[in-house]
Structure formats: C-alpha cells, structure tokens
Design a protein around this motif. Sequence first.
Motif, PDB file in Angstrom:
ATOM      1  N   GLU A 183       0.785  -1.165   0.007  1.00 55.67           N
ATOM      2  CA  GLU A 183       0.151  -0.136   0.027  1.00 55.67           C
ATOM      3  C   GLU A 183       0.933   1.293   0.012  1.00 55.67           C
ATOM      4  O   GLU A 183       0.304   2.416  -0.517  1.00 55.67           O
ATOM      5  N   THR A 184       1.827   1.339   0.557  1.00 58.51           N
ATOM      6  CA  THR A 184       2.770   2.523   0.802  1.00 58.51           C
ATOM      7  C   THR A 184       3.984   2.589   0.123  1.00 58.51           C
ATOM      8  O   THR A 184       4.505   3.781  -0.359  1.00 58.51           O
ATOM      9  N   LEU A 185       4.283   1.578  -0.645  1.00 59.98           N
ATOM     10  CA  LEU A 185       5.540   1.514  -1.367  1.00 59.98           C
ATOM     11  C   LEU A 185       4.949   1.158  -2.929  1.00 59.98           C
ATOM     12  O   LEU A 185       5.150   1.930  -3.788  1.00 59.98           O
ATOM     13  N   LEU A 186       4.731  -0.314  -3.134  1.00 60.43           N
ATOM     14  CA  LEU A 186       4.610  -0.908  -4.339  1.00 60.43           C
ATOM     15  C   LEU A 186       3.373  -0.320  -5.187  1.00 60.43           C
ATOM     16  O   LEU A 186       3.682   0.204  -6.568  1.00 60.43           O
ATOM     17  N   GLU A 187       2.266   0.058  -4.746  1.00 54.21           N
ATOM     18  CA  GLU A 187       1.236   0.650  -5.407  1.00 54.21           C
ATOM     19  C   GLU A 187       1.516   2.292  -5.748  1.00 54.21           C
ATOM     20  O   GLU A 187       1.256   2.441  -7.059  1.00 54.21           O
ATOM     21  N   PRO A 188       2.081   3.270  -4.921  1.00 55.57           N
ATOM     22  CA  PRO A 188       2.549   4.344  -5.588  1.00 55.57           C
ATOM     23  C   PRO A 188       3.444   4.524  -6.511  1.00 55.57           C
ATOM     24  O   PRO A 188       3.583   5.212  -7.385  1.00 55.57           O
ATOM     25  N   LEU A 189       4.445   3.243  -6.475  1.00 46.97           N
ATOM     26  CA  LEU A 189       5.522   3.042  -7.492  1.00 46.97           C
ATOM     27  C   LEU A 189       4.843   2.913  -8.859  1.00 46.97           C
ATOM     28  O   LEU A 189       5.211   3.276  -9.738  1.00 46.97           O
ATOM     29  N   GLN A 190       3.957   1.723  -8.863  1.00 45.70           N
ATOM     30  CA  GLN A 190       3.406   1.248  -9.796  1.00 45.70           C
ATOM     31  C   GLN A 190       2.424   2.258 -10.723  1.00 45.70           C
ATOM     32  O   GLN A 190       2.302   2.408 -11.900  1.00 45.70           O
ATOM     33  N   GLN A 191       1.784   3.119  -9.712  1.00 44.42           N
ATOM     34  CA  GLN A 191       0.940   4.229 -10.137  1.00 44.42           C
ATOM     35  C   GLN A 191       1.680   5.385 -10.808  1.00 44.42           C
ATOM     36  O   GLN A 191       1.402   5.937 -11.969  1.00 44.42           O
ATOM     37  N   GLN A 192       2.971   5.339 -10.564  1.00 46.14           N
ATOM     38  CA  GLN A 192       4.041   6.655 -11.180  1.00 46.14           C
ATOM     39  C   GLN A 192       4.402   5.968 -12.473  1.00 46.14           C
ATOM     40  O   GLN A 192       4.556   6.764 -13.558  1.00 46.14           O
ATOM     41  N   PHE A 193       5.061   4.738 -12.442  1.00 51.46           N
ATOM     42  CA  PHE A 193       5.699   4.436 -13.486  1.00 51.46           C
ATOM     43  C   PHE A 193       5.252   3.071 -14.237  1.00 51.46           C
ATOM     44  O   PHE A 193       5.858   2.746 -15.279  1.00 51.46           O
ATOM     45  N   GLY A 194       4.026   2.599 -14.029  1.00 49.24           N
ATOM     46  CA  GLY A 194       3.549   1.404 -14.702  1.00 49.24           C
ATOM     47  C   GLY A 194       3.905   0.100 -14.078  1.00 49.24           C
ATOM     48  O   GLY A 194       4.521  -0.008 -12.920  1.00 49.24           O
ATOM     49  N   ARG A 195       3.687  -1.006 -14.600  1.00 52.30           N
ATOM     50  CA  ARG A 195       3.724  -2.101 -14.078  1.00 52.30           C
ATOM     51  C   ARG A 195       5.100  -2.436 -13.704  1.00 52.30           C
ATOM     52  O   ARG A 195       6.052  -2.491 -14.256  1.00 52.30           O
ATOM     53  N   LEU A 196       5.186  -3.324 -12.398  1.00 55.61           N
ATOM     54  CA  LEU A 196       6.267  -3.640 -11.567  1.00 55.61           C
ATOM     55  C   LEU A 196       6.359  -5.156 -11.860  1.00 55.61           C
ATOM     56  O   LEU A 196       5.364  -5.954 -11.648  1.00 55.61           O
ATOM     57  N   SER A 197       7.401  -5.732 -11.924  1.00 54.24           N
ATOM     58  CA  SER A 197       7.745  -7.197 -11.924  1.00 54.24           C
ATOM     59  C   SER A 197       8.429  -7.497 -10.570  1.00 54.24           C
ATOM     60  O   SER A 197       9.393  -6.966 -10.127  1.00 54.24           O
ATOM     61  N   VAL A 198       8.003  -8.578  -9.861  1.00 53.84           N
ATOM     62  CA  VAL A 198       8.557  -8.813  -8.855  1.00 53.84           C
ATOM     63  C   VAL A 198       9.445 -10.021  -9.014  1.00 53.84           C
ATOM     64  O   VAL A 198       9.060 -10.992  -9.721  1.00 53.84           O
ATOM     65  N   ARG A 199      10.744  -9.684  -8.765  1.00 53.57           N
ATOM     66  CA  ARG A 199      11.873 -10.588  -8.794  1.00 53.57           C
ATOM     67  C   ARG A 199      12.063 -11.409  -7.406  1.00 53.57           C
ATOM     68  O   ARG A 199      12.186 -12.736  -7.818  1.00 53.57           O
ATOM     69  N   SER A 200      11.727 -11.104  -6.556  1.00 53.83           N
ATOM     70  CA  SER A 200      12.130 -11.855  -5.156  1.00 53.83           C
ATOM     71  C   SER A 200      11.256 -11.238  -4.161  1.00 53.83           C
ATOM     72  O   SER A 200      11.411  -9.876  -3.904  1.00 53.83           O
ATOM     73  N   ALA A 201      10.707 -11.794  -3.168  1.00 54.59           N
ATOM     74  CA  ALA A 201       9.910 -11.260  -2.037  1.00 54.59           C
ATOM     75  C   ALA A 201      10.066 -11.674  -0.867  1.00 54.59           C
ATOM     76  O   ALA A 201      11.275 -12.186  -0.470  1.00 54.59           O
ATOM     77  N   TYR A 202       9.097 -12.585  -0.529  1.00 55.19           N
ATOM     78  CA  TYR A 202       9.029 -13.261   0.936  1.00 55.19           C
ATOM     79  C   TYR A 202       9.745 -14.343   0.477  1.00 55.19           C
ATOM     80  O   TYR A 202       9.967 -15.135  -0.280  1.00 55.19           O
ATOM     81  N   ARG A 203      10.777 -14.735   1.754  1.00 49.46           N
ATOM     82  CA  ARG A 203      11.511 -16.073   1.939  1.00 49.46           C
ATOM     83  C   ARG A 203      11.279 -16.685   3.399  1.00 49.46           C
ATOM     84  O   ARG A 203      11.403 -15.784   4.232  1.00 49.46           O
ATOM     85  N   SER A 204      10.664 -17.911   3.502  1.00 47.63           N
ATOM     86  CA  SER A 204      10.667 -18.546   4.706  1.00 47.63           C
ATOM     87  C   SER A 204      12.025 -18.746   5.453  1.00 47.63           C
ATOM     88  O   SER A 204      13.260 -18.402   4.525  1.00 47.63           O
ATOM     89  N   PRO A 205      11.977 -18.492   6.581  1.00 50.72           N
ATOM     90  CA  PRO A 205      13.533 -18.745   7.331  1.00 50.72           C
ATOM     91  C   PRO A 205      14.502 -19.973   6.788  1.00 50.72           C
ATOM     92  O   PRO A 205      15.602 -19.884   6.518  1.00 50.72           O
ATOM     93  N   GLN A 206      13.749 -21.207   6.361  1.00 49.12           N
ATOM     94  CA  GLN A 206      14.521 -22.233   5.904  1.00 49.12           C
ATOM     95  C   GLN A 206      14.866 -21.932   4.449  1.00 49.12           C
ATOM     96  O   GLN A 206      16.061 -22.266   4.233  1.00 49.12           O
TER      97      GLN A 206
END
Length: 206
Positions: free
Chosen positions: A57-80
């Motif tokens: 809500e505070t980072l990805l949506e505003p960034l996408q609103q300004q510059f268009g589609r984002l591609s997620v390269r890596s995000a959540y990782r479990s500790p394992q």
Amino acid sequence: MRKPQTVKALEDFGRVRLSESFFMRDFLYSEIAAINGLSNLPDDPDLAIAAGTVLCETLLEPLQQQFGRLSVRSAYRSPQVNEFGNLHDLNCSTNAKNYAGHIWDRRDTQGRVGATACVVVNRFIPHYQRTGDWEAMAWWVHDHLPYSDMEFFPRYAAFNLQWREEPIRQISSYIPPRRGKLTGPGMENWAGAHETAYAVMLKELD
C-alpha cells in the motif's frame, strides 16, 4: 491464520489481497525453494500479511501508479529458504539480517515489523540500459515514498525495496562503477529534494 498445510488452505492464503493490485501469491515464488524442494510459506501468516500489506500500500502501489507495471523478482522467503540460500552462497544474507526484510513473518532484533520485495520497474529498463542511470529511480523513491532501505542490482536495475517500522532511509548499489552507499542518515546528500537527479527520467517516461 494457521500456516497452510493443504492445497485449499494455500489457495486461500495466496488469494489474500494485500492492496489494489497485489495478492499474497505474487510474493511467494522462490527459485531456491522450487529447485531444492523447500517450502516457502510463513510460519506466521498473519504477520506476513500485515507487513506485506503495508509494503504494497505504501511503496509498491505508489511506485506502480507513477511508473507502470512492476515485476516482482524476489520477495517473501521462509527462514528455511533464506538460510539455505545463505549457506549455499545464493545471494541471501543471514536470517537475523533478513528478519523484517525478505523474511516478512519475523520481527527484527529490535522488535520491528517489515517486508522487502525485489522489483523491476519495466518502463525504466530502456532508460537504464541506455544511460546506466539507476540513481534517478533511487532518488525519486527517496523523495516520494516512505521506504527504509533500497539496494540496486545491475540486471534491469532491479532493486530491493523495504518497508519497515522506524525506517532508516538508506540507498546502496551493486552497480559499477558506483558500488556502495549512495545516501543514508548523516550524509550531506540525504536531506532535501533531489528533483534534478530524476527530471530527465520523468520527461522520458511521461
């Protein structure tokens, strides 16, 4: 919410809407997990959802609103998954350093909640490939969004974008020739506005 143990439970978890454009499923893919048969699911889904919601809500949506589609390269990782990546030199720092970072469902050592996603701004790629100017994107985010940490990488100027409670607001890069810290608290270039650094980029992407 309990950690998903069935296909139905995982479907429900993946369909949790974190923001207007993003669902939890968008952030769960991991090459490390896929190749090595590891689970990349949070032990504390509620904390992962809470942290991911603010990230979106505070980072990805505003960034996408300004510059268009984002591609997620890596995000959540479990500790394992993160520990495996760290032990096998797969570009993962230690779990302790990644709590409230790529490991969304653990608070950091100071009890703060956070989440990180590595993203590519698709419309920015031609500008970056032509000019090598990754700093334009870095300074725009610095001036406009409540991030905590950014790290830029050479391929497509992908960057880790972190939201965290009590943000640091520092930027670093692995892109030559300017590897290292671009800005951070205490540096002369940290405060104030930096419009001249991204004016050309904005004009090209308008």
